[in-house]
Structures are given as C-alpha cells and as structure tokens.
Design a protein around this motif. Structure first.
Motif: not given
Length: 129
Positions: A2-9, A19-22, A30-33, A37-41
């Motif tokens: 299950k994909y869990r969505r987060y927000r952060g300042r 996005g996702a949290y790390l 927060i991984i927004s995209e 090429n599977l490079t995460a922002k």
C-alpha cells in the motif's frame, strides 16, 4: 504494498510538499516525484512537520494535524492518530466528544457539519493546548 502519502514543510522553500516519506540519518525527506530514469526528487523537510494523509473529505485532502471546525457548535478539532484504537480521530478542543475519522464519511450530514480551516503548523493559534 500500500502506497502511503505524506506532506511536510520544505526546509528551504518554506512550503508544503507532498509524496512518499523517507528518513535517512537525521534528515527527513518527501519524495515528490520519480522520473522515468527512476531518479527521485527528494525535498528536505522539517521533521516535526511530516504527517500522513488520512482521507479525502469534501474534495480536500485531510492529513494528520489538520484542524476542522464543527460549523454548528463552533468547536474546533484536530486530526490525531490514537494508538490504542489504531485509527484517526478528531479530538475536539472544548467538547468531551471525539469523533472517529470514519464518521466524516459514514455519519449522516457530516459533510455539512465539518469544514477544514487549517493545520496545527500554519494556524497554531486555532488549537492551543
């Protein structure tokens, strides 16, 4: 999974990102995209601002820490996770009644009773302890 969505300042832009949290070491991201090429922002965020998506209500996304107002009583509530019940509740400021987050979708006319008015980070004056 299950994909869990987060927000952060965002630490550097002082705006909300979603996005996702790390967490890596002492940094919170927060991984927004993720591009083709599977490079995460990854955007560095304030650790205390990270909160999880709870539900969509009246066309708005609700996250832990969001503040709702009961339009009939004028009482404010904050969305919090309760470890004992393992679910989210709306903890009201003045009332002894706390509402299960499930009530927002399941209870009759709940869409007319509650409205999102902010969150505990942007609007701390609304929900001082």
């Amino acid at each position: 999974m299950k994909y869990r969505r987060y927000r952060g300042r965002s630490l550097f832009q002082d705006k909300w990102v979603y996005g996702a949290y790390l967490k890596e070491g002492s940094r919170h991201y927060i991984i927004s995209e993720v591009n083709k090429n599977l490079t995460a922002k990854c955007i560095v965020v304030y650790s205390k601002s990270v909160n999880e998506f709870v539900m969509n209500f009246n066309g708005e996304d609700l996250f832990e820490g969001d503040i709702l107002v009961n339009k009939y009583s004028g009482d404010y509530g904050i969305i919090e996770y309760n470890d004992d019940y393992e679910k989210y509740f709306i903890r009201m400021k003045r009332s002894l009644i706390n509402y299960s987050i499930d009530c927002l979708n399941d209870c009759v006319n709940s869409r007319d009773y509650f409205e999102k008015i902010g969150n505990k980070w942007d609007n701390p004056e609304l929900f001082k302890e």
